[in-house]
Design a protein around this motif. Structure first.
Motif, PDB file in Angstrom:
ATOM      1  N   ALA A 261      -5.983  12.584 -10.857  1.00 52.95           N
ATOM      2  CA  ALA A 261      -6.421  11.191 -10.812  1.00 52.95           C
ATOM      3  C   ALA A 261      -5.311  10.283 -10.275  1.00 52.95           C
ATOM      4  CB  ALA A 261      -6.857  10.735 -12.199  1.00 52.95           C
ATOM      5  N   ALA A 262      -4.085  10.538 -10.741  1.00 58.01           N
ATOM      6  CA  ALA A 262      -2.953   9.741 -10.257  1.00 58.01           C
ATOM      7  C   ALA A 262      -2.751   9.957  -8.764  1.00 58.01           C
ATOM      8  CB  ALA A 262      -1.691  10.112 -11.025  1.00 58.01           C
ATOM      9  N   PHE A 263      -2.783  11.211  -8.332  1.00 57.14           N
ATOM     10  CA  PHE A 263      -2.637  11.485  -6.905  1.00 57.14           C
ATOM     11  C   PHE A 263      -3.798  10.890  -6.115  1.00 57.14           C
ATOM     12  CE2 PHE A 263       0.409  14.790  -8.201  1.00 57.14           C
ATOM     13  CZ  PHE A 263       1.397  14.574  -7.256  1.00 57.14           C
ATOM     14  N   GLY A 264      -4.992  10.900  -6.714  1.00 60.14           N
ATOM     15  CA  GLY A 264      -6.151  10.329  -6.027  1.00 60.14           C
ATOM     16  C   GLY A 264      -5.962   8.859  -5.718  1.00 60.14           C
ATOM     17  N   VAL A 265      -5.384   8.127  -6.658  1.00 56.37           N
ATOM     18  CA  VAL A 265      -5.089   6.705  -6.415  1.00 56.37           C
ATOM     19  C   VAL A 265      -4.149   6.569  -5.220  1.00 56.37           C
ATOM     20  CG1 VAL A 265      -3.957   4.654  -7.364  1.00 56.37           C
ATOM     21  CG2 VAL A 265      -5.498   6.010  -8.798  1.00 56.37           C
ATOM     22  N   GLY A 266      -3.132   7.433  -5.164  1.00 54.95           N
ATOM     23  CA  GLY A 266      -2.209   7.401  -4.035  1.00 54.95           C
ATOM     24  C   GLY A 266      -2.895   7.725  -2.725  1.00 54.95           C
ATOM     25  N   HIS A 267      -3.786   8.719  -2.748  1.00 53.34           N
ATOM     26  CA  HIS A 267      -4.507   9.085  -1.526  1.00 53.34           C
ATOM     27  C   HIS A 267      -5.366   7.924  -1.024  1.00 53.34           C
ATOM     28  CE1 HIS A 267      -2.942  12.950  -2.220  1.00 53.34           C
ATOM     29  NE2 HIS A 267      -3.958  13.518  -2.822  1.00 53.34           N
ATOM     30  N   LEU A 268      -6.011   7.223  -1.950  1.00 49.93           N
ATOM     31  CA  LEU A 268      -6.848   6.087  -1.563  1.00 49.93           C
ATOM     32  C   LEU A 268      -6.007   4.973  -0.939  1.00 49.93           C
ATOM     33  CD1 LEU A 268      -9.286   5.886  -4.612  1.00 49.93           C
ATOM     34  CD2 LEU A 268      -9.883   6.518  -2.260  1.00 49.93           C
TER      35      LEU A 268
ATOM     36  N   LEU B  63       0.832  -1.208   0.000  1.00 49.14           N
ATOM     37  CA  LEU B  63       0.000   0.000   0.000  1.00 49.14           C
ATOM     38  C   LEU B  63       0.868   1.259   0.000  1.00 49.14           C
ATOM     39  CD1 LEU B  63      -2.792  -1.079   2.515  1.00 49.14           C
ATOM     40  CD2 LEU B  63      -3.083  -0.581   0.082  1.00 49.14           C
ATOM     41  N   LEU B  64       1.930   1.244   0.786  1.00 44.71           N
ATOM     42  CA  LEU B  64       2.817   2.405   0.835  1.00 44.71           C
ATOM     43  C   LEU B  64       3.526   2.598  -0.503  1.00 44.71           C
ATOM     44  CD1 LEU B  64       3.437   4.359   3.241  1.00 44.71           C
ATOM     45  CD2 LEU B  64       5.609   3.149   3.494  1.00 44.71           C
ATOM     46  N   SER B  65       3.958   1.498  -1.104  1.00 43.27           N
ATOM     47  CA  SER B  65       4.637   1.577  -2.400  1.00 43.27           C
ATOM     48  C   SER B  65       3.684   2.041  -3.494  1.00 43.27           C
ATOM     49  CB  SER B  65       5.233   0.213  -2.765  1.00 43.27           C
ATOM     50  OG  SER B  65       6.197  -0.187  -1.799  1.00 43.27           O
ATOM     51  N   ALA B  66       2.426   1.598  -3.434  1.00 36.61           N
ATOM     52  CA  ALA B  66       1.429   2.037  -4.404  1.00 36.61           C
ATOM     53  C   ALA B  66       1.214   3.547  -4.297  1.00 36.61           C
ATOM     54  CB  ALA B  66       0.114   1.298  -4.181  1.00 36.61           C
ATOM     55  N   THR B  67       1.216   4.046  -3.071  1.00 43.57           N
ATOM     56  CA  THR B  67       1.092   5.487  -2.867  1.00 43.57           C
ATOM     57  C   THR B  67       2.258   6.225  -3.514  1.00 43.57           C
ATOM     58  OG1 THR B  67      -0.073   5.154  -0.771  1.00 43.57           O
ATOM     59  CG2 THR B  67       0.922   7.318  -1.145  1.00 43.57           C
ATOM     60  N   GLY B  68       3.470   5.749  -3.254  1.00 48.60           N
ATOM     61  CA  GLY B  68       4.649   6.384  -3.826  1.00 48.60           C
ATOM     62  C   GLY B  68       4.626   6.364  -5.345  1.00 48.60           C
ATOM     63  N   ALA B  69       4.229   5.237  -5.927  1.00 47.85           N
ATOM     64  CA  ALA B  69       4.175   5.131  -7.382  1.00 47.85           C
ATOM     65  C   ALA B  69       3.137   6.084  -7.970  1.00 47.85           C
ATOM     66  CB  ALA B  69       3.859   3.693  -7.787  1.00 47.85           C
ATOM     67  N   ALA B  70       1.974   6.181  -7.316  1.00 48.24           N
ATOM     68  CA  ALA B  70       0.910   7.059  -7.810  1.00 48.24           C
ATOM     69  C   ALA B  70       1.305   8.525  -7.711  1.00 48.24           C
ATOM     70  CB  ALA B  70      -0.375   6.802  -7.026  1.00 48.24           C
ATOM     71  N   TYR B  71       1.913   8.905  -6.586  1.00 47.61           N
ATOM     72  CA  TYR B  71       2.349  10.296  -6.433  1.00 47.61           C
ATOM     73  C   TYR B  71       3.405  10.655  -7.479  1.00 47.61           C
ATOM     74  CZ  TYR B  71       0.038  10.795  -1.839  1.00 47.61           C
ATOM     75  OH  TYR B  71      -0.885  10.886  -0.829  1.00 47.61           O
ATOM     76  N   THR B  72       4.342   9.752  -7.714  1.00 50.87           N
ATOM     77  CA  THR B  72       5.390  10.023  -8.697  1.00 50.87           C
ATOM     78  C   THR B  72       4.803  10.132 -10.099  1.00 50.87           C
ATOM     79  OG1 THR B  72       7.005   8.838  -7.332  1.00 50.87           O
ATOM     80  CG2 THR B  72       7.588   9.217  -9.632  1.00 50.87           C
ATOM     81  N   THR B  73       3.833   9.280 -10.405  1.00 57.29           N
ATOM     82  CA  THR B  73       3.153   9.367 -11.699  1.00 57.29           C
ATOM     83  C   THR B  73       2.470  10.718 -11.856  1.00 57.29           C
ATOM     84  OG1 THR B  73       2.784   6.973 -11.749  1.00 57.29           O
ATOM     85  CG2 THR B  73       1.392   8.333 -13.177  1.00 57.29           C
ATOM     86  N   GLY B  74       1.797  11.166 -10.802  1.00 56.91           N
ATOM     87  CA  GLY B  74       1.158  12.472 -10.838  1.00 56.91           C
ATOM     88  C   GLY B  74       2.165  13.588 -11.042  1.00 56.91           C
ATOM     89  N   ASP B  75       3.305  13.479 -10.388  1.00 55.92           N
ATOM     90  CA  ASP B  75       4.370  14.479 -10.559  1.00 55.92           C
ATOM     91  C   ASP B  75       4.804  14.571 -12.018  1.00 55.92           C
ATOM     92  OD1 ASP B  75       4.619  15.436  -7.991  1.00 55.92           O
ATOM     93  OD2 ASP B  75       6.164  14.002  -7.408  1.00 55.92           O
TER      94      ASP B  75
END
Length: 251
Positions: free
Chosen positions: A114-121, A80-92
């Motif tokens: 949308a990418a950041f939203g996945v990370g937030h979830l 879950l933590l890694s998914a957050t990091g991946a989503a935030y980086t994608t959004g960046d």
């Protein structure tokens, strides 16, 4: 004579320890995070795009590495933590390649959101899994903030509805993060700061979109976005990881 609450004392100590850890040369991820954040700030201040493209995508991976190396996590928590990091980086990357904070493209901004939203979830799921629960006051305060921001966005155009929805999601994450209490351990107390700082960062992005490029104000807002975003990402990832570890020890 004023007194400091036990939570405020724990929070202050946790923030100081986190700042000190970034300068620990025996663990390269701390200095790497600082280098990525400072490099991006310099790139924004000088409007030097190549430096931003080199540094900005490294901010969240460095913060994630710090969070993971602070101690053992279960496979699910790590995922879950890694998914957050991946989503935030994608959004960046999405936002950076589309003109950055100055972009007036709603489509590009919605894609990044949308990418950041996945990370937030993913991160919110980890917080809930770690035993953090919403407090009514936090929900009420953040609900007012999200409602006001959403109303302003939609009033500017219906195409902003997805951004208003994203703001509601971020406000919900912030409400959950600021609901952290002593049961999650001292190191997790930084979540009380992380959520509001992320809200501030995204608010500065909206302000930057309305500012004329090339001005001192525009550059100051760009740097402010990076300052607050890097801080929020670091504290959200490390604070949630700390809460997960505390939950694992008490299980």
């Amino acid at each position: 004579m004023t007194t400091t609450s036990p939570f405020a004392t724990r929070l202050t100590r946790a923030l100081r320890e986190r700042v000190r850890s970034l300068a620990d040369l025996s663990r390269p991820e701390g200095p790497a995070f600082l280098a990525a954040a400072v490099g991006t700030e310099v790139a924004k201040a000088t409007e030097f795009g190549p430096l931003e493209k080199l540094c900005k995508p490294l901010i969240v991976p460095a913060a994630l590495t710090i969070a993971l190396r602070d101690g053992r996590l279960s496979p699910v928590d790590t995922a879950l933590l890694s998914a957050t990091g991946a989503a935030y980086t994608t959004g960046d990357v999405i936002l950076m390649l589309g003109g950055g904070h100055a972009s007036r493209s709603s489509t590009r901004l919605v894609s990044g959101a949308a990418a950041f939203g996945v990370g937030h979830l993913a991160l919110g799921g980890l917080m809930l899994r770690s035993g953090i629960r919403f407090k009514p006051v936090q929900l009420a305060v953040h609900g007012v903030i999200a409602g006001a921001a959403g109303a302003v966005l939609v009033s500017e155009g219906r195409e902003n509805a997805p951004l208003a929805a994203y703001g509601g999601l971020l406000a919900t994450l912030s409400a959950l993060a600021t609901s952290v209490d002593r049961r999650s351990g001292p190191a997790a107390s930084v979540l009380a700061v992380a959520g509001p700082v992320f809200l501030l960062s995204d608010s500065l992005i909206l302000a930057r979109r309305k500012t004329e490029g090339g001005t001192a104000l525009a550059r100051a807002l760009d740097v402010g976005v990076i300052d607050t975003y890097a801080t929020a990402a670091l504290l959200l990832l490390t604070g949630t990881a700390a809460a997960a570890r505390a939950a694992g020890r008490s299980a």
